[in-house]
Design a protein around this motif. Structure first.
Motif, PDB file in Angstrom:
ATOM      1  N   MET A   1       5.650   1.305   7.656  1.00 42.76           N
ATOM      2  CA  MET A   1       5.536   2.365   6.654  1.00 42.76           C
ATOM      3  C   MET A   1       5.476   1.859   5.214  1.00 42.76           C
ATOM      4  O   MET A   1       4.609   2.241   4.451  1.00 42.76           O
ATOM      5  N   GLY A   2       6.407   1.025   4.808  1.00 45.14           N
ATOM      6  CA  GLY A   2       6.418   0.566   3.412  1.00 45.14           C
ATOM      7  C   GLY A   2       6.701   1.701   2.448  1.00 45.14           C
ATOM      8  O   GLY A   2       7.547   2.566   2.676  1.00 45.14           O
ATOM      9  N   LYS A   3       5.967   1.746   1.344  1.00 44.65           N
ATOM     10  CA  LYS A   3       6.145   2.805   0.333  1.00 44.65           C
ATOM     11  C   LYS A   3       5.545   4.091   0.881  1.00 44.65           C
ATOM     12  O   LYS A   3       4.329   4.181   1.084  1.00 44.65           O
ATOM     13  N   THR A   4       6.385   5.091   1.138  1.00 47.43           N
ATOM     14  CA  THR A   4       5.948   6.291   1.866  1.00 47.43           C
ATOM     15  C   THR A   4       6.351   7.567   1.145  1.00 47.43           C
ATOM     16  O   THR A   4       7.489   7.706   0.680  1.00 47.43           O
ATOM     17  N   LEU A   5       5.399   8.495   1.078  1.00 50.18           N
ATOM     18  CA  LEU A   5       5.656   9.823   0.517  1.00 50.18           C
ATOM     19  C   LEU A   5       5.452  10.867   1.609  1.00 50.18           C
ATOM     20  O   LEU A   5       4.356  11.008   2.145  1.00 50.18           O
ATOM     21  N   PHE A   6       6.533  11.574   1.958  1.00 52.74           N
ATOM     22  CA  PHE A   6       6.440  12.677   2.912  1.00 52.74           C
ATOM     23  C   PHE A   6       6.148  13.953   2.118  1.00 52.74           C
ATOM     24  O   PHE A   6       6.788  14.210   1.099  1.00 52.74           O
ATOM     25  N   VAL A   7       5.200  14.738   2.598  1.00 52.43           N
ATOM     26  CA  VAL A   7       4.820  15.965   1.900  1.00 52.43           C
ATOM     27  C   VAL A   7       4.904  17.134   2.873  1.00 52.43           C
ATOM     28  O   VAL A   7       4.296  17.094   3.948  1.00 52.43           O
ATOM     29  N   SER A   8       5.660  18.161   2.526  1.00 49.78           N
ATOM     30  CA  SER A   8       5.791  19.321   3.404  1.00 49.78           C
ATOM     31  C   SER A   8       6.413  20.483   2.648  1.00 49.78           C
ATOM     32  O   SER A   8       7.217  20.281   1.729  1.00 49.78           O
ATOM     33  N   ALA A   9       6.038  21.701   3.053  1.00 48.31           N
ATOM     34  CA  ALA A   9       6.709  22.887   2.504  1.00 48.31           C
ATOM     35  C   ALA A   9       8.035  23.104   3.209  1.00 48.31           C
ATOM     36  O   ALA A   9       8.921  23.788   2.689  1.00 48.31           O
TER      37      ALA A   9
ATOM     38  N   PHE B   1       0.847  -1.189   0.000  1.00 50.64           N
ATOM     39  CA  PHE B   1       0.000   0.000   0.000  1.00 50.64           C
ATOM     40  C   PHE B   1       0.887   1.244   0.000  1.00 50.64           C
ATOM     41  O   PHE B   1       2.103   1.170   0.188  1.00 50.64           O
ATOM     42  N   LEU B   2       0.266   2.392  -0.224  1.00 50.65           N
ATOM     43  CA  LEU B   2       0.988   3.663  -0.255  1.00 50.65           C
ATOM     44  C   LEU B   2       0.613   4.476   0.974  1.00 50.65           C
ATOM     45  O   LEU B   2      -0.565   4.654   1.275  1.00 50.65           O
ATOM     46  N   LEU B   3       1.624   4.961   1.689  1.00 46.94           N
ATOM     47  CA  LEU B   3       1.413   5.835   2.838  1.00 46.94           C
ATOM     48  C   LEU B   3       1.877   7.240   2.471  1.00 46.94           C
ATOM     49  O   LEU B   3       3.018   7.428   2.028  1.00 46.94           O
ATOM     50  N   ILE B   4       0.992   8.227   2.617  1.00 42.44           N
ATOM     51  CA  ILE B   4       1.361   9.628   2.381  1.00 42.44           C
ATOM     52  C   ILE B   4       1.232  10.364   3.704  1.00 42.44           C
ATOM     53  O   ILE B   4       0.170  10.344   4.335  1.00 42.44           O
ATOM     54  N   ILE B   5       2.308  10.989   4.151  1.00 43.44           N
ATOM     55  CA  ILE B   5       2.300  11.740   5.405  1.00 43.44           C
ATOM     56  C   ILE B   5       2.333  13.220   5.064  1.00 43.44           C
ATOM     57  O   ILE B   5       3.376  13.763   4.684  1.00 43.44           O
ATOM     58  N   ASP B   6       1.182  13.862   5.173  1.00 40.11           N
ATOM     59  CA  ASP B   6       1.073  15.281   4.831  1.00 40.11           C
ATOM     60  C   ASP B   6       1.580  16.130   5.995  1.00 40.11           C
ATOM     61  O   ASP B   6       1.426  15.751   7.158  1.00 40.11           O
ATOM     62  N   GLU B   7       2.161  17.293   5.657  1.00 37.42           N
ATOM     63  CA  GLU B   7       2.775  18.169   6.662  1.00 37.42           C
ATOM     64  C   GLU B   7       3.638  17.317   7.594  1.00 37.42           C
ATOM     65  O   GLU B   7       3.507  17.339   8.820  1.00 37.42           O
ATOM     66  N   SER B   8       4.530  16.552   7.005  1.00 35.74           N
ATOM     67  CA  SER B   8       5.307  15.541   7.739  1.00 35.74           C
ATOM     68  C   SER B   8       6.144  16.131   8.865  1.00 35.74           C
ATOM     69  O   SER B   8       6.407  15.457   9.861  1.00 35.74           O
ATOM     70  N   HIS B   9       6.564  17.386   8.727  1.00 35.26           N
ATOM     71  CA  HIS B   9       7.380  18.007   9.783  1.00 35.26           C
ATOM     72  C   HIS B   9       6.587  18.147  11.074  1.00 35.26           C
ATOM     73  O   HIS B   9       7.170  18.286  12.151  1.00 35.26           O
ATOM     74  N   GLN B  10       5.247  18.092  10.992  1.00 34.19           N
ATOM     75  CA  GLN B  10       4.390  18.138  12.167  1.00 34.19           C
ATOM     76  C   GLN B  10       3.883  16.747  12.554  1.00 34.19           C
ATOM     77  O   GLN B  10       3.800  16.408  13.726  1.00 34.19           O
TER      78      GLN B  10
END
Length: 663
Positions: A378-386, A325-334
């Motif tokens: 976690m597996g396949k993970t996309l961290f998203v942050s400004a 599965f795909l894990l996306i962590i939005d605003e990862s710094h928080q």
């Protein structure tokens, strides 16, 4: 089913490049970071990555407001797939605890939001039945749930012409924690009328009608719950349990034996008082589970019901997903720091309960995941942050940058003003903003400061509201909607206005006490807050500070660098900046509380509601009159509390002044 992205617009060149890099990079490294600025279309990029990879997806957001926003956007982009919402279902939660210093035991007290509970159940049933599922969740999803094998194993597969006795279905419903009620049919209940069994799944609104003929199922229909009209006939369907935590009967018996064994092991190690307390509590719980199938605080015995060893991680939402599965962590710094902190806070509270005989040691294993356990899942993970942190960059390598916007919008201009005379300057700029038809945000450092500022601005003739952590999560969404719709012009807050809010109508942001270094005024916080004004062509940010801190200098430098890069990009692609235009949804709820309102606004509403109540009574519309009367009573109670709070504060000040004079 496959994911099917339905969008009314195409990707910009910058977005196309980011999606291509991320998809290609995933072939070499399961961890990727997207450095995406506000307004760059990060959500659209996420959607395109999901569409390319075609994997069930879990998206983590660090607060409920941001999670709700992502849920709404993705639901529009994937109308033919399952997009679900999974956050904590507590409107109010007081955890069980014991304070040894005062010998005070505090029993668990909570208020469950039924609407959110239903959405959680719908999310769980979707992911175990369909791979084209996206779940947007808060960090509460790393807290323990029931065993996914039990949840799926206890589900009832129903199909037309299937050999099944009516009694078998009734027994299955009871085992799945559905309640029989032949008079009032609600979610999580069923009724029986001859050969017809009506059930409303705990995660749905409509009735599932199963009709029997002899020992087989004759028909399955979906029926409108209110009107009773037939919606659709169904050939086959899987009915899932009514609760997230369900246990087969054979496991329950085995678990009770293990609980008794643990009790026998721990009693000799406790002093007499604590031993008596523990024996009484656990014996009562065991009897309740035998008779009713559950007890208050049954989650504290989850390790025994799940068959886990001591210290073994609990089952969580991630365990309901397939392995790939795909894990996306939005605003990862928080979000990442949140995940790190959850276990320690839970453990310290439970330790007192176990040490003083209120709980067995197995209560420690009713917990959130430790961060290292979360990492393994976690597996396949996309961290998203400004503003990605060191952790993300270390494990993912060079981030894929997305610092341009499809709309051509630039990062806002930033001006620094001295603290002296800040209110006069703030009100002057706010008036200009409102005259343009735009909105403004004001961020303060404390809740008290925000409350006082809200009252002050209302007295100066502005339409202002205040948003804080005590406001219900669904009410926060409505508050943002009201700001966008122009029902008020200025929203004051502390930390909730920092990340992810999509409010293109906001063109001006005021940051008070910008030079007070700390969590709310560090480099990342300032960059994130500045970004809230980047969705409007008139975007401008005012920092009130008497000195330029290192964080202010760095935030201004980053903003200036991005503005230069964005201007160059716009020139290259012949883009003219334009404000993002998004429709404002219709109101779906009324904010019942008053914690977002200044005192003077409560008084104004009382006068308006009184007039509406009298007018409704004159029209003989007594239902509306009663509704207005109840609202008036609620507001009067809130006003009494606010006035009492102010009186207590002034009384405290008078006492302090008196003590000072005596000295």
């Amino acid at each position: 089913m496959r994911f099917e992205l339905v969008a009314p617009y195409k990707m910009s060149p910058g977005q196309q490049e980011a999606v291509a890099k991320l998809v290609n990079n995933f072939e070499a490294n399961d961890k990727q970071t997207l450095l995406g600025i506000t307004g760059s279309g990060k959500t659209f990029v996420m959607a395109n990555v999901i569409n390319k990879l075609q994997k069930p997806t879990l998206i983590l957001a660090h607060n409920k407001t941001l999670a709700a926003q992502l849920y709404a956007e993705l639901k529009e982009l994937f109308p033919n797939n399952r997009v679900e919402y999974f956050i904590s279902f507590y409107s109010y939660y007081q955890p069980e605890s014991y304070l040894p210093t005062t010998d005070m035991y505090i029993e668990k007290d909570s208020d469950i939001n039924e609407q959110i509970e239903k959405m959680r159940m719908h999310a769980v049933s979707s992911i175990v039945s369909r791979e084209d599922t996206i779940i947007v969740a808060s960090i509460s999803c790393i807290y323990g749930l029931g065993n996914p094998e039990d949840f799926v194993g206890m589900a009832a597969d129903l199909s037309v012409n299937k050999q099944m006795k009516r009694q078998e279905l009734l027994q299955a419903l009871v085992n799945m924690r559905y309640e029989r009620n032949d008079k009032v049919l609600e979610a999580g209940r069923f009724r029986v009328r001859g050969n017809v069994v009506d059930v409303i799944p705990s995660y749905e609104e409509d009735i599932l009608r199963i009709e029997f003929e002899g020992d087989k199922i004759k028909s399955i229909k979906e029926v409108e719950a209110i009107t009773g009209d037939l919606k659709v006939s169904i050939d086959k369907i899987t009915l899932y349990p009514a609760r997230q935590y369900v246990v087969p009967e054979e496991k329950q018996k085995r678990a009770l034996e293990r609980i008794k064994c643990e009790l026998a092991e721990e009693l000799p190690n406790l002093p007499a008082l604590e031993a008596q307390r523990l024996r009484k509590r656990v014996s009562y719980d065991i009897e309740m589970i035998k008779e009713m199938g559950y007890c208050k605080g049954i989650e504290n015995y989850s390790r025994h019901f799940d068959g886990r060893s001591a210290g073994e991680p609990p089952f969580v939402l991630v365990d309901y997903f397939p392995k790939d599965f795909l894990l996306i962590i939005d605003e990862s710094h928080q979000t990442i720091p949140q995940a790190r902190a959850m276990f320690n806070g839970d453990y310290s509270r439970k330790k007192n309960l176990v040490d003083y005989g209120f709980r067995l040691s197995c209560a420690f294993d009713n917990r959130p995941l430790k961060f290292e356990e979360f990492e393994k899942k976690m597996g396949k993970t996309l961290f998203v942050s400004a503003t990605p942190a060191e952790y993300e960059l270390q494990i993912s390598g060079e981030p894929v940058q997305l610092i341009t916007r499809p709309t051509g919008l630039l990062d806002p201009e930033v001006e620094i003003h001295p603290i002296e005379g800040q209110m006069k300057h703030l009100m002057g700029e706010a008036k200009k903003t409102i005259e343009r038809g735009d909105r403004a945000l004001v961020t303060t450092l404390t809740k008290r400061m925000a409350e006082d500022l809200t009252d002050y601005l209302v007295k100066e003739g502005f339409r202002v509201r205040y948003m804080h952590s005590e406001i219900d999560s669904l009410d926060r969404i409505e508050l943002i909607r009201q700001l966008r719709a122009g029902e008020f012009d200025i929203l004051v807050g502390i930390n909730l206005l920092r990340e992810g809010l999509d409010v293109p109508e906001v063109s001006t942001i005021f940051i008070l006490d910008a030079d007070k270094e700390g969590f709310l005024r560090d480099e990342r916080s300032l960059i994130q807050t500045i970004g809230r004004a980047a969705r409007n062509v008139n975007g401008k940010v005012f920092l009130y500070a008497d000195e330029k801190t290192q964080s202010i200098n760095r935030a201004v430098e980053v903003t200036q660098y991005r503005r230069i890069f964005q201007k160059s990009y716009n020139k290259k692609h012949n883009i003219t900046p334009r404000t993002i235009v998004k429709s404002v949804a219709e109101s779906e709820r009324t904010i019942k509380g008053t914690k977002h309102l200044p005192k003077s606004e409560i008084q104004t509403q009382l006068i308006e509601l009184d007039a509406k109540m009298r007018a409704a009574a004159a029209r003989l519309d007594f239902e509306k009159a009663i509704m207005f009367r109840d609202r008036i009573q609620e507001l009067e109670k809130s006003l009494d509390w606010v006035l009492g709070k102010e009186e207590r504060k002034s009384s405290k000040k008078r006492k302090q002044k008196s003590v000072t004079l005596k000295r």
